[in-house]
Design a protein around this motif. Structure first.
Motif, PDB file in Angstrom:
ATOM      1  N   PRO A   1       0.815  -1.226   0.000  1.00  0.00           N
ATOM      2  CA  PRO A   1       0.000   0.000   0.000  1.00  0.00           C
ATOM      3  C   PRO A   1       0.848   1.275   0.000  1.00  0.00           C
ATOM      4  N   ARG A   2       1.945   1.261   0.754  1.00  0.00           N
ATOM      5  CA  ARG A   2       2.795   2.464   0.806  1.00  0.00           C
ATOM      6  C   ARG A   2       3.474   2.701  -0.532  1.00  0.00           C
ATOM      7  N   GLU A   3       3.923   1.627  -1.171  1.00  0.00           N
ATOM      8  CA  GLU A   3       4.538   1.770  -2.489  1.00  0.00           C
ATOM      9  C   GLU A   3       3.528   2.308  -3.503  1.00  0.00           C
ATOM     10  N   ASN A   4       2.278   1.870  -3.394  1.00  0.00           N
ATOM     11  CA  ASN A   4       1.247   2.394  -4.284  1.00  0.00           C
ATOM     12  C   ASN A   4       1.007   3.877  -4.043  1.00  0.00           C
ATOM     13  N   ASP A   5       1.084   4.322  -2.784  1.00  0.00           N
ATOM     14  CA  ASP A   5       0.953   5.751  -2.490  1.00  0.00           C
ATOM     15  C   ASP A   5       2.049   6.538  -3.196  1.00  0.00           C
ATOM     16  N   VAL A   6       3.259   5.997  -3.168  1.00  0.00           N
ATOM     17  CA  VAL A   6       4.391   6.664  -3.821  1.00  0.00           C
ATOM     18  C   VAL A   6       4.196   6.668  -5.336  1.00  0.00           C
ATOM     19  N   VAL A   7       3.685   5.578  -5.897  1.00  0.00           N
ATOM     20  CA  VAL A   7       3.427   5.498  -7.329  1.00  0.00           C
ATOM     21  C   VAL A   7       2.455   6.599  -7.763  1.00  0.00           C
ATOM     22  N   VAL A   8       1.381   6.791  -7.001  1.00  0.00           N
ATOM     23  CA  VAL A   8       0.400   7.829  -7.320  1.00  0.00           C
ATOM     24  C   VAL A   8       1.052   9.203  -7.307  1.00  0.00           C
ATOM     25  N   ALA A   9       1.869   9.457  -6.290  1.00  0.00           N
ATOM     26  CA  ALA A   9       2.527  10.763  -6.179  1.00  0.00           C
ATOM     27  C   ALA A   9       3.511  10.993  -7.311  1.00  0.00           C
TER      28      ALA A   9
ATOM     29  N   ALA B   1       3.248   9.718 -10.299  1.00  0.00           N
ATOM     30  CA  ALA B   1       2.435   9.952 -11.487  1.00  0.00           C
ATOM     31  C   ALA B   1       1.874  11.369 -11.539  1.00  0.00           C
ATOM     32  N   GLN B   2       1.734  11.992 -10.371  1.00  0.00           N
ATOM     33  CA  GLN B   2       1.251  13.367 -10.300  1.00  0.00           C
ATOM     34  C   GLN B   2       2.373  14.381 -10.507  1.00  0.00           C
ATOM     35  N   GLY B   3       3.582  13.875 -10.758  1.00  0.00           N
ATOM     36  CA  GLY B   3       4.703  14.751 -11.058  1.00  0.00           C
ATOM     37  C   GLY B   3       5.378  15.353  -9.839  1.00  0.00           C
ATOM     38  N   ARG B   4       5.145  14.785  -8.672  1.00  0.00           N
ATOM     39  CA  ARG B   4       5.722  15.346  -7.446  1.00  0.00           C
ATOM     40  C   ARG B   4       7.187  14.946  -7.296  1.00  0.00           C
ATOM     41  N   SER B   5       7.978  15.835  -6.734  1.00  0.00           N
ATOM     42  CA  SER B   5       9.385  15.550  -6.468  1.00  0.00           C
ATOM     43  C   SER B   5       9.497  14.657  -5.234  1.00  0.00           C
ATOM     44  N   ASN B   6      10.676  14.100  -5.007  1.00  0.00           N
ATOM     45  CA  ASN B   6      10.892  13.277  -3.824  1.00  0.00           C
ATOM     46  C   ASN B   6      10.619  14.062  -2.538  1.00  0.00           C
ATOM     47  N   ALA B   7      11.031  15.321  -2.523  1.00  0.00           N
ATOM     48  CA  ALA B   7      10.816  16.139  -1.331  1.00  0.00           C
ATOM     49  C   ALA B   7       9.325  16.366  -1.082  1.00  0.00           C
ATOM     50  N   ASP B   8       8.570  16.623  -2.151  1.00  0.00           N
ATOM     51  CA  ASP B   8       7.127  16.825  -2.008  1.00  0.00           C
ATOM     52  C   ASP B   8       6.436  15.552  -1.528  1.00  0.00           C
ATOM     53  N   ILE B   9       6.855  14.417  -2.079  1.00  0.00           N
ATOM     54  CA  ILE B   9       6.270  13.140  -1.662  1.00  0.00           C
ATOM     55  C   ILE B   9       6.565  12.881  -0.194  1.00  0.00           C
ATOM     56  N   ALA B  10       7.803  13.155   0.211  1.00  0.00           N
ATOM     57  CA  ALA B  10       8.181  12.942   1.607  1.00  0.00           C
ATOM     58  C   ALA B  10       7.314  13.775   2.549  1.00  0.00           C
ATOM     59  N   ALA B  11       7.096  15.031   2.197  1.00  0.00           N
ATOM     60  CA  ALA B  11       6.283  15.903   3.039  1.00  0.00           C
ATOM     61  C   ALA B  11       4.834  15.429   3.082  1.00  0.00           C
ATOM     62  N   GLU B  12       4.291  15.040   1.932  1.00  0.00           N
ATOM     63  CA  GLU B  12       2.887  14.637   1.853  1.00  0.00           C
ATOM     64  C   GLU B  12       2.624  13.321   2.589  1.00  0.00           C
ATOM     65  N   LEU B  13       3.560  12.386   2.486  1.00  0.00           N
ATOM     66  CA  LEU B  13       3.358  11.055   3.063  1.00  0.00           C
ATOM     67  C   LEU B  13       4.039  10.886   4.413  1.00  0.00           C
ATOM     68  N   HIS B  14       4.635  11.966   4.917  1.00  0.00           N
ATOM     69  CA  HIS B  14       5.249  11.974   6.258  1.00  0.00           C
ATOM     70  C   HIS B  14       6.347  10.905   6.370  1.00  0.00           C
ATOM     71  N   MET B  15       7.276  10.975   5.452  1.00  0.00           N
ATOM     72  CA  MET B  15       8.431  10.088   5.501  1.00  0.00           C
ATOM     73  C   MET B  15       9.660  10.869   5.056  1.00  0.00           C
TER      74      MET B  15
ATOM     75  N   ALA C   1      14.948   9.922   1.937  1.00  0.00           N
ATOM     76  CA  ALA C   1      15.657   8.655   1.727  1.00  0.00           C
ATOM     77  C   ALA C   1      14.679   7.485   1.643  1.00  0.00           C
ATOM     78  N   THR C   2      13.627   7.531   2.464  1.00  0.00           N
ATOM     79  CA  THR C   2      12.618   6.472   2.416  1.00  0.00           C
ATOM     80  C   THR C   2      11.853   6.510   1.102  1.00  0.00           C
ATOM     81  N   VAL C   3      11.531   7.718   0.619  1.00  0.00           N
ATOM     82  CA  VAL C   3      10.853   7.849  -0.674  1.00  0.00           C
ATOM     83  C   VAL C   3      11.718   7.245  -1.775  1.00  0.00           C
ATOM     84  N   LYS C   4      13.008   7.587  -1.780  1.00  0.00           N
ATOM     85  CA  LYS C   4      13.910   7.055  -2.797  1.00  0.00           C
ATOM     86  C   LYS C   4      13.955   5.529  -2.735  1.00  0.00           C
ATOM     87  N   ALA C   5      13.927   4.982  -1.507  1.00  0.00           N
ATOM     88  CA  ALA C   5      13.947   3.526  -1.352  1.00  0.00           C
ATOM     89  C   ALA C   5      12.673   2.904  -1.915  1.00  0.00           C
ATOM     90  N   HIS C   6      11.533   3.536  -1.656  1.00  0.00           N
ATOM     91  CA  HIS C   6      10.273   3.030  -2.201  1.00  0.00           C
ATOM     92  C   HIS C   6      10.282   3.076  -3.729  1.00  0.00           C
TER      93      HIS C   6
END
Length: 220
Positions: free
Chosen positions: A162-170, A172-186, A189-194
């Motif tokens: 489920p968490r990987e799918n959250d990252v996939v959606v983000a 696809a929306q064109g978000r940067s790693n930093a934006d994804i990290a802020a949105e998903l509270h991680m 480095a964790t975003v990059k790993a996902h």
């Protein structure tokens, strides 16, 4: 000097001498970029890559002997391959999709402003795909109409957590790693790993291919 990153090493592949010369003059004078070699056809790319170890390759699409799609696919099979930006005059949907599925991280038209090309080199080297304006939405719309694309994409994405799918959606929306990290509270480095895990599980090459798959599945 300690702490100073070496310039990005760029290989230019185009069958037109004037294009190669113009790109070399433009990029070699930019801070943080060094043009380390040129190739006049796709069949020259393997030897040029061996000789110059580029970080980024600017790849023409149509060349007399070996086209840019084939050359890109061969590069992506190498150990620690360079990132590839297709730079061409052709913007047909099929050309774009074939280049991205071959592993290109960027697709720009030759009328792209110089500053945008410079930005693209830095972006793909940092893991961020680049497309010419207007191409992204066209590609997504095109991908959604492909027969069976929805079912195949949903089946593939079912292998993710489920968490990987959250990252996939983000992604696809064109978000940067930093934006994804802020949105998903991680952490970033964790975003990059996902993202890395998603690429491995789905046998994809880059974030653009993740986005295409997510749109095929109707997730973004």
């Amino acid at each position: 000097m300690a702490g100073v990153n070496p310039p990005l090493r760029v290989l230019i592949v185009d069958d037109e001498d004037l294009v190669r010369g113009g790109l070399t003059m433009m990029l070699d004078g930019v801070h943080g970029i060094a043009v380390v070699g040129e190739a006049a056809d796709g069949d020259e790319v393997p030897a040029a890559a061996d000789a110059h170890a580029p970080d980024v390759v600017l790849m023409d699409l149509r060349m007399p002997r070996v086209d840019g799609i084939t050359a890109t696919r061969r590069l992506r099979l190498r150990r620690d391959p360079p990132e590839v930006i297709v730079l061409t005059t052709f913007d047909a949907d099929e050309d774009i999709l074939r280049a991205l599925r071959a592993g290109a991280s960027g697709y720009l038209l030759k009328d792209t402003p110089p500053a945008r090309i410079v930005q693209a080199v830095h972006s793909v080297a940092a893991g961020e795909p680049i497309l010419s304006p207007g191409i992204t939405r066209r590609l997504m719309d095109r991908a959604l109409t492909r027969a069976g694309a929805y079912e195949r994409a949903r089946d593939a994405l079912a292998a993710l957590s489920p968490r990987e799918n959250d990252v996939v959606v983000a992604v696809a929306q064109g978000r940067s790693n930093a934006d994804i990290a802020a949105e998903l509270h991680m952490s970033v480095a964790t975003v990059k790993a996902h993202v890395s895990n998603v690429l491995d599980k789905l046998h994809l090459d880059n974030r653009t291919q993740i986005a295409l798959l997510a749109h095929d599945a109707g997730m973004a």
